[in-house]
Design a protein around this motif. Structure first.
Motif, PDB file in Angstrom:
ATOM      1  N   LEU A 300       0.746  -1.337   0.233  1.00 26.74           N
ATOM      2  CA  LEU A 300       0.478  -0.085  -0.335  1.00 26.74           C
ATOM      3  C   LEU A 300       0.896   1.059  -0.242  1.00 26.74           C
ATOM      4  N   MET A 301       1.597   1.176   0.810  1.00 23.80           N
ATOM      5  CA  MET A 301       2.794   2.639   0.673  1.00 23.80           C
ATOM      6  C   MET A 301       3.844   2.447  -0.890  1.00 23.80           C
ATOM      7  N   THR A 302       3.951   1.662  -1.322  1.00 23.18           N
ATOM      8  CA  THR A 302       4.703   1.901  -2.957  1.00 23.18           C
ATOM      9  C   THR A 302       3.850   2.788  -3.581  1.00 23.18           C
ATOM     10  N   GLY A 303       2.325   2.993  -3.727  1.00 26.72           N
ATOM     11  CA  GLY A 303       1.858   3.826  -4.610  1.00 26.72           C
ATOM     12  C   GLY A 303       1.367   5.051  -4.504  1.00 26.72           C
ATOM     13  N   SER A 304       1.572   6.606  -4.820  1.00 22.96           N
ATOM     14  CA  SER A 304       1.021   7.850  -4.470  1.00 22.96           C
ATOM     15  C   SER A 304      -0.425   7.928  -4.543  1.00 22.96           C
ATOM     16  N   ASP A 305      -1.271   6.946  -4.919  1.00 16.65           N
ATOM     17  CA  ASP A 305      -3.066   6.981  -5.172  1.00 16.65           C
ATOM     18  C   ASP A 305      -3.156   6.029  -3.870  1.00 16.65           C
ATOM     19  N   LEU A 306      -3.052   4.862  -3.778  1.00 14.98           N
ATOM     20  CA  LEU A 306      -2.947   4.048  -2.710  1.00 14.98           C
ATOM     21  C   LEU A 306      -2.752   4.563  -0.828  1.00 14.98           C
ATOM     22  N   LYS A 307      -1.419   5.166  -0.699  1.00 14.81           N
ATOM     23  CA  LYS A 307      -1.461   6.219  -0.026  1.00 14.81           C
ATOM     24  C   LYS A 307      -2.289   7.330   0.074  1.00 14.81           C
ATOM     25  N   LEU A 308      -2.978   7.901  -0.824  1.00 17.51           N
ATOM     26  CA  LEU A 308      -3.574   9.513  -0.225  1.00 17.51           C
ATOM     27  C   LEU A 308      -5.213   8.705  -0.400  1.00 17.51           C
ATOM     28  N   GLN A 309      -5.155   7.268  -0.429  1.00 16.94           N
ATOM     29  CA  GLN A 309      -6.483   6.661   0.170  1.00 16.94           C
ATOM     30  C   GLN A 309      -6.117   5.838   1.294  1.00 16.94           C
ATOM     31  N   ILE A 310      -5.469   5.644   1.866  1.00 20.44           N
ATOM     32  CA  ILE A 310      -5.368   5.309   2.923  1.00 20.44           C
ATOM     33  C   ILE A 310      -5.362   6.932   4.317  1.00 20.44           C
ATOM     34  N   GLN A 311      -4.878   7.772   3.626  1.00 15.48           N
ATOM     35  CA  GLN A 311      -4.628   9.251   4.102  1.00 15.48           C
ATOM     36  C   GLN A 311      -6.046   9.577   4.516  1.00 15.48           C
ATOM     37  N   ARG A 312      -7.333   9.411   3.168  1.00 13.85           N
ATOM     38  CA  ARG A 312      -8.569   9.900   3.062  1.00 13.85           C
ATOM     39  C   ARG A 312      -9.355   9.127   4.200  1.00 13.85           C
ATOM     40  N   LEU A 313      -8.978   7.604   3.656  1.00 14.94           N
ATOM     41  CA  LEU A 313      -9.421   6.720   5.101  1.00 14.94           C
ATOM     42  C   LEU A 313      -8.944   6.588   6.613  1.00 14.94           C
ATOM     43  N   LYS A 314      -7.906   7.478   6.685  1.00 17.13           N
ATOM     44  CA  LYS A 314      -7.437   7.114   8.296  1.00 17.13           C
ATOM     45  C   LYS A 314      -8.650   8.809   9.460  1.00 17.13           C
ATOM     46  N   GLU A 315      -8.532  10.487   7.820  1.00 17.59           N
ATOM     47  CA  GLU A 315      -9.189  10.665   7.851  1.00 17.59           C
ATOM     48  C   GLU A 315     -10.798  10.672   8.657  1.00 17.59           C
ATOM     49  N   VAL A 316     -11.198  10.389   7.731  1.00 20.96           N
ATOM     50  CA  VAL A 316     -13.476   9.628   7.539  1.00 20.96           C
ATOM     51  C   VAL A 316     -12.902   8.940   8.924  1.00 20.96           C
ATOM     52  N   ALA A 317     -12.018   8.002   9.124  1.00 21.08           N
ATOM     53  CA  ALA A 317     -12.635   7.092  10.264  1.00 21.08           C
ATOM     54  C   ALA A 317     -12.358   7.336  11.270  1.00 21.08           C
ATOM     55  N   LYS A 318     -11.241   8.755  11.150  1.00 26.12           N
ATOM     56  CA  LYS A 318     -10.875   9.666  13.363  1.00 26.12           C
ATOM     57  C   LYS A 318     -12.101  10.835  13.316  1.00 26.12           C
ATOM     58  N   SER A 319     -13.126  10.731  12.160  1.00 24.40           N
ATOM     59  CA  SER A 319     -13.685  11.963  12.727  1.00 24.40           C
ATOM     60  C   SER A 319     -14.820  11.457  13.122  1.00 24.40           C
ATOM     61  N   LYS A 320     -15.370   9.553  12.200  1.00 28.21           N
ATOM     62  CA  LYS A 320     -16.717   9.647  12.547  1.00 28.21           C
ATOM     63  C   LYS A 320     -16.601   8.105  14.284  1.00 28.21           C
ATOM     64  N   LEU A 321     -15.228   7.984  13.764  1.00 21.64           N
ATOM     65  CA  LEU A 321     -15.411   7.586  15.286  1.00 21.64           C
ATOM     66  C   LEU A 321     -15.395   8.441  16.410  1.00 21.64           C
ATOM     67  N   THR A 322     -14.578   9.285  16.541  1.00 26.45           N
ATOM     68  CA  THR A 322     -14.124  10.698  17.678  1.00 26.45           C
ATOM     69  C   THR A 322     -16.054  11.299  18.029  1.00 26.45           C
ATOM     70  N   MET A 323     -16.939  10.891  16.768  1.00 21.94           N
ATOM     71  CA  MET A 323     -18.260  11.510  16.879  1.00 21.94           C
ATOM     72  C   MET A 323     -18.825  10.665  17.434  1.00 21.94           C
ATOM     73  N   TYR A 324     -19.149   8.971  16.691  1.00 19.42           N
ATOM     74  CA  TYR A 324     -19.530   8.054  17.327  1.00 19.42           C
ATOM     75  C   TYR A 324     -19.761   7.411  19.172  1.00 19.42           C
ATOM     76  N   ARG A 325     -18.131   8.338  18.969  1.00 22.03           N
ATOM     77  CA  ARG A 325     -17.379   7.617  20.997  1.00 22.03           C
ATOM     78  C   ARG A 325     -18.455   9.334  21.595  1.00 22.03           C
ATOM     79  N   HIS A 326     -18.403  10.308  20.857  1.00 25.37           N
ATOM     80  CA  HIS A 326     -18.918  11.467  22.142  1.00 25.37           C
ATOM     81  C   HIS A 326     -20.613  11.293  21.926  1.00 25.37           C
TER      82      HIS A 326
END
Length: 377
Positions: A300-326
């Motif tokens: 996953l770390m070899t391609g720039s597109d996959l890195k961007l996809q992982i970064q988007r997933l990280k941001e979305v998961a963090k925001s949704k999990l924070t909302m879920y925790r609240h």
């Protein structure tokens, strides 16, 4: 299993997936496929480009000891401690033939340069030489023979069990409980493999449906969901895959995702991102992301597109999990407040009943209760 480049001795790939030590491996002549065998009785077929697991085969009933590719092909042989040598097709991920003859564990096999001669040796202190014949071999016919032999074995076991019924009591000697446990484990592994194959089929169907939807949008034509997806109550390809993934038991989730080939991982990450954004089974979907990143991090770390996809997933998961925790925290505080109210009402009812028995006026009761609450504060 770790792979290094021959000329520079630099690290290239790590292959994850086996549950027990790996005893055997071999690489095809064109260096595009690698097969590994382990004490977990499985043979895994990997691609050398990205190190993705193309298939996992429950190959033998005991430890796999050695693997050998036929030169200039993607066919290979395997031997194991179950006294069998097996012939496989690494492109179609299927068994072609069982070669019997040894009376004990088979430890080693070797092929000549043309792949027409196979020699095997093992614990029975014998060498067996097999030669390729001109007679055509049909894999389907061999599968029918194997299924027929399994059916005959099951019939014999059923007839024997009817004659003598036994209970699985540890230490009684009536039934070997260790054998029962191994049977349960093998059934669980086979069910996980079946679920993994079903998930790959669902991914392929959803990817083709997404491509057809994009084509309709480009051409400006009306789009209608495939009937195969509508029959499960899905309104989109994404929702259909969420349903398939939600049907996987949590205890089998990691084993199912391990057998997923890397070529399907980017598509799976897209569906997981859309599910997390819609807060669909958010805990399970985030766990799926963590499992995929754990086993495919290097690729996953070899391609720039996959890195961007992982970064988007990280941001979305963090925001949704924070909302879920609240949300969970708000619900917990609300439940505590309601519990306090119930306790206070119960305490007030007990005190009211006690004062009523003492023939105290109701106005005095309210005044006494207010003074008590003020003192507690």
């Amino acid at each position: 299993v770790q792979i290094f480049l021959y000329h520079t001795m630099k690290f290239y790939l790590t292959l994850f997936g086996h549950k027990l030590p790996v005893f055997a491996m071999d690489i095809s002549t064109d260096s595009s496929v690698i097969v590994t065998g382990s004490a977990d009785k499985n043979i895994k077929i990997w691609g050398m480009d990205h190190g993705d697991c193309k298939s996992s085969l429950f190959a033998h009933t005991d430890c796999v000891m050695q693997l050998r590719f036929v030169p200039n092909t993607h066919y290979f042989f395997s031997c194991a401690k179950d006294a069998l040598v097996k012939y496989w097709d690494a492109d179609k991920f299927r068994k072609i033939q069982d070669i019997e003859g040894h009376c004990g564990e088979v430890w080693s096999i070797h092929l000549n340069s043309t792949g027409q001669l196979l020699v095997s040796g093992g614990a029975d202190r014998s060498l067996r030489l097999c030669q390729e014949t001109s007679e055509p071999l049909f894999a389907l016919r061999e599968e029918h023979k194997a299924l027929q032999s399994l059916f005959d074995t099951d019939v014999d076991k059923d007839s024997a069990s009817k004659q003598q019924t036994a209970t699985a009591i540890a230490g009684s000697g009536l039934v070997d409980t260790r054998a029962l446990e191994s049977q349960k484990a093998s059934k669980k592994s086979m069910s996980a493999l079946d679920l993994g194959e079903a998930l790959v089929t669902a991914l392929q169907l959803c990817d083709s449906e997404r491509e057809r939807r994009r084509e309709c949008e480009r051409n400006g034509t009306e789009y209608a969901l495939d009937a195969r997806l509508r029959q499960f109550g899905a309104e989109s390809a994404e929702q259909f895959l969420w349903q398939r993934l939600g049907a996987v038991p949590p205890c089998d989730l990691e084993e199912v995702l391990i057998v997923l080939p890397f070529e399907h991982v980017p598509s799976m990450l897209y569906y997981l991102e859309s599910a997390i954004a819609q807060t669909m089974h958010i805990e399970k979907m985030v766990r799926c992301v963590l499992i995929l990143v754990k086993y495919h991090y290097e690729q996953l770390m070899t391609g720039s597109d996959l890195k961007l996809q992982i970064q988007r997933l990280k941001e979305v998961a963090k925001s949704k999990l924070t909302m879920y925790r609240h949300k969970i925290g708000y619900n917990v505080i609300a439940m505590q407040f309601m519990q306090d109210m119930v306790n206070n009402r119960a305490k007030y009812a007990v005190e009211a009943n006690r004062y009523k028995k003492m023939n105290i006026d109701e106005s005095q009761l309210h005044q006494t209760w207010a003074e008590a609450e003020t003192a507690n504060v």
